[in-house]
Structures are given as C-alpha cells and as structure tokens.
Design an enzyme around this catalytic site. Structure first.
Site, PDB file in Angstrom:
ATOM      1  N   LYS A  42       0.786  -1.267  -0.183  1.00 10.13           N
ATOM      2  CA  LYS A  42      -0.054  -0.023   0.090  1.00 10.13           C
ATOM      3  C   LYS A  42       0.856   1.352  -0.045  1.00 10.13           C
ATOM      4  CE  LYS A  42      -0.297  -0.430   5.079  1.00 10.13           C
ATOM      5  NZ  LYS A  42      -0.743  -1.475   5.872  1.00 10.13           N
ATOM      6  N   ARG A 140     -10.700  -1.055  14.491  1.00 11.68           N
ATOM      7  CA  ARG A 140     -10.780  -0.256  13.340  1.00 11.68           C
ATOM      8  C   ARG A 140     -11.566  -1.118  12.453  1.00 11.68           C
ATOM      9  NH1 ARG A 140      -5.239   0.991  10.296  1.00 11.68           N
ATOM     10  NH2 ARG A 140      -5.221  -1.113  10.005  1.00 11.68           N
ATOM     11  N   TYR A 270      15.659  30.111  10.228  1.00 11.05           N
ATOM     12  CA  TYR A 270      14.642  30.646  10.670  1.00 11.05           C
ATOM     13  C   TYR A 270      14.549  30.499  11.984  1.00 11.05           C
ATOM     14  CZ  TYR A 270      12.709  30.890   5.690  1.00 11.05           C
ATOM     15  OH  TYR A 270      12.543  30.873   4.579  1.00 11.05           O
ATOM     16  N   MET A 318      12.193  24.578   3.664  1.00  7.11           N
ATOM     17  CA  MET A 318      11.403  23.838   2.612  1.00  7.11           C
ATOM     18  C   MET A 318      12.322  23.073   1.663  1.00  7.11           C
ATOM     19  SD  MET A 318       8.472  25.124  -0.102  1.00  7.11           S
ATOM     20  CE  MET A 318       7.294  25.520   1.090  1.00  7.11           C
TER      21      MET A 318
END
Ligand SMILES: *Cc1c(COP(=O)(O)O)cnc(C)c1O
Length: 382
Positions: A42, A140, A270, A318
């Site tokens: 998956k 679940r 930052y 980023m």
C-alpha cells in the site's frame, strides 16, 4: 511532479530492488514452506514505487498482494493477471463495480458490504471474491469477533460472493505479545463460531511484520502479510527478526549546495533557534521538508558526509537543510550527503532518522515527497 530524467539528481531515494528480492526470499525461508506470502504494498509500496516494487516481488515469488484501495489494486492488475490482490481498506460504493472489472478481492467488515458486493456480482452474473476481516481488538476495520458468526452466515447465503480468506490485524504486535496472543485466540474462537466454515479451504492470516516475532506456526494460519520487513526494516530496534538478516532497500540522499565559513555567534536559519558556538564551516544541503526531511529534525538530526556524521543546524526549511561540516575534511559543493542509508562504511538507519523526526519508519517512508525521484538499483548496479 515532473522531473526531467536527464538532469543531475539533487535529492533522491535509492531503491535497491536486488535487496528487496533477497529480503523476500529470506523471509520466506524463515517460515514453514506452506505459508503463503502476502506482500503488503500500500501507499506506493511504502514510498518505494508501486510498479517497480510489485514487478520485482512477483519475480521473487510473492503469492498475493495487499493494498489500501481499489486504485492501488487496479495499478497492480495492470501489471498482469494471476496474482490475487486484496484491498485492505473499505471499498466505497462508487468503487464496487471495479472489484469485478479488475478482478480484485475485497475485505468485508459489515453486512452492508456483503449485500452490496452480492448485488454487483448478481448484476454481472459473476462472483466477487472476499476475505472476512475480524476485529479482535484493533477497534478499526473488521466485524467484532463476537459477531463474526452472524456475518459469516450472511456471506454463506450470498450467492454472488466467494469467501477466499479470513484475517485479523494486530494492534500492538511490536510491544505487547500477551495481547497479541489474546487477539490470536479471539480470532480462532471467532472462526470456530462460523458454522460450516472450513479454514483449510481458505487463506487464514494475521501476522504483519511484528506478528512474525510471536507466531507459533499453528493451524489454521497459512499466510502472512509482510510490509515493513520486506523493505529490510525491523518493526522495532530489539526485534528478534534481526535473525532473518534482511537489508535496507531504501536510502535517502542529497547533495551539498554550498559550503561557507561563519563566525561564532551567528544565528542559524529561521527563528534563530541555534547559535554557532565556534567559528564553523557549514554546508547547505539541497533538501528540506519539501522533500521529506521533517521539520521536527531541526537541531536534532545527523547527516553523513564523507562517511562522517554531521549535525543539522537550526530549522530544516522547505528546500534546504544546514549542517555543520567543520570537522569533515575536504567538503565541496556537489558532494553527496546521506540522510538515510550507508555511506563509506557509516550508516544512518531509517529508525534513527524517524526518531529524530518524532516519527516511525512507516510514516517516514510515506513522507518522501513527489519531488524526490526514486532511482532503482538492481544487482547490476545503478
Ligand atoms: C500495513 C498492513 C500490514 C503490514 O504491516 P507491516 O507492519 O508493515 O508489516 C499488514 N496488515 C494490514 C491490515 C495492514 O494494514
């Protein structure tokens, strides 16, 4: 994201398909011969790339594939007929008819699902293959174990569904063997409560990677569902599964963008969360959280350059991450930096990298973004 393949790599994941194949063979060899191998692929094969991973696992001898949803199952079916593909997550009503179109097996938790799949089968004059999922304490998916008998009765009456298997899922196989044993017990009791069910004619499975540690090979279990371990990652650091000797399939690498000197007292990145304590040589790496280096790694993680561990300085941004290379001789622009994997005899494991980002290997693998090309290595090299 489109990435012109002819351009040099700035940040990439290296996937060692030969190691993947060896891992599957080692795991198989550690299990009794009659046990079927369900390869769990998956989430784009845990971020390794669905097509390449599945093609190699088919070659290596996987018996079935398990995925999260119908879209992933259809992608596997496009690779070829023959291998059963089990969908682990709920199928949405709009997806029902694709079960037949792509020859997909669905996991059933509720009477409504039985009725829906039966109706789809009837309309097409065919049968929909299903596995009965039993909830033994995960809370679940699955029918609650004490109600499995009633759901099975409903399945028996449905003429256009065919029960191929039954399974459960462990909630804490990596940390609570006693509860895992209790889940196994509930599962076996639930199977016995299904009047007319003959387990020897079905695929009966419970073990995920961690479950393999406490499996006793008892009847009627005849299949395992392996995700993480086939990628060469142990479900927890002290796992007995180290004895299987699987090797990591995934490495995560980037390059040094610039190297520069900064004086002691400089605040880094930052928020100025880090102040250099000495005159330092820093390297700015070409990867950040836009690639999958979690911001939680800020001021915590280490990165290998020239086989030496270098500390991350300040916040991960980023597109860049700053590291301290003061103690690494001869670092220059373009040098390889390893976030996860081996480099010159040193290694950073995915478990370690995940700890630094307050995460787990499963999530780390799913967090490598689309910007990062997957580069496939085979036994012939890159
Ligand atoms: C993901 C998953 C697995 C595989 O788990 P690993 O810990 O990665 O081996 C097995 N069964 C189910 C139901 C799953 O969702």
């Amino acid at each position: 994201m489109y990435s012109p393949p002819q351009l040099p790599l700035r940040c990439w994941a290296e996937i060692d398909l030969a190691a993947l194949e060896r891992n599957l063979r080692l795991i198989r060899a550690s299990l009794p011969a009659h046990i079927k191998y369900v390869a769990v692929v998956k989430a784009d094969a845990y971020g390794h790339g669905l097509h390449q991973t599945v093609a190699r696992l088919m070659h290596a001898g996987a018996d079935l594939f398990a995925v999260a949803n119908v879209t992933e199952a259809a992608a596997i079916r496009e690779l070829g007929p023959g291998w059963p593909v089990l969908v682990l997550s709920p199928v949405l009503p709009a997806e029902d008819k694709y079960l037949l179109e792509y020859d997909i097996t669905a996991a059933i938790s509720t009477p409504e699902e039985v009725d829906r799949f039966d109706a789809v089968g009837r309309e097409a004059g065919r049968v929909v293959a299903i596995h009965l999922k039993i909830d033994t304490g995960m809370g679940r998916l699955g029918v609650w174990h004490e109600e499995a008998g009633r759901l099975y009765e409903r399945i028996r009456r449905a003429e256009h569904v065919r029960l191929d298997g039954a399974f459960t899922h462990f909630s804490s196989a990596d940390e609570d063997p006693a509860f895992t044993d209790e889940q196994r017990r509930r599962f076996l009791v639930a199977l016995r409560s299904c009047a007319g069910l003959d387990p020897s004619r079905l695929l009966i499975h419970a073990d995920n990677s961690a479950g393999l540690e406490t499996a006793h090979g008892e009847q009627p279990f005849n299949a395992v569902r392996v995700g993480l371990l086939q990628f060469g990652i142990l479900p927890h650091p002290n796992s007995m599964l180290a004895r299987v000797h699987t090797e990591p399939v995934f490495s995560f690498r980037t390059r040094v963008g610039i190297v520069k000197r900064l004086p002691a007292g400089t605040d880094i990145s930052y928020g100025r969360t880090m102040t250099l304590q000495r005159d330092s040589l820093i390297a700015v790496l070409c990867a950040g959280y836009g690639d999958g280096v979690a911001r939680a790694c800020s001021n915590r993680a280490q990165v290998l350059v020239h086989g030496i561990r270098c500390a991350v300085l300040g916040r991960v941004t980023m597109d860049q991450t700053i590291i301290d290379v003061t103690d690494v001789p001869g670092v220059s622009c373009g040098d390889e930096a390893t976030l996860v994997g081996r480099q010159e005899g040193a290694e950073i494991s995915i478990a370690e990298f995940s700890d630094w980002s307050d995460s787990i290997p499963w999530e780390t693998l799913c967090s490598v973004t689309k910007r990062v090309p997957r580069v496939y290595r085979t036994s012939l090299g890159l």
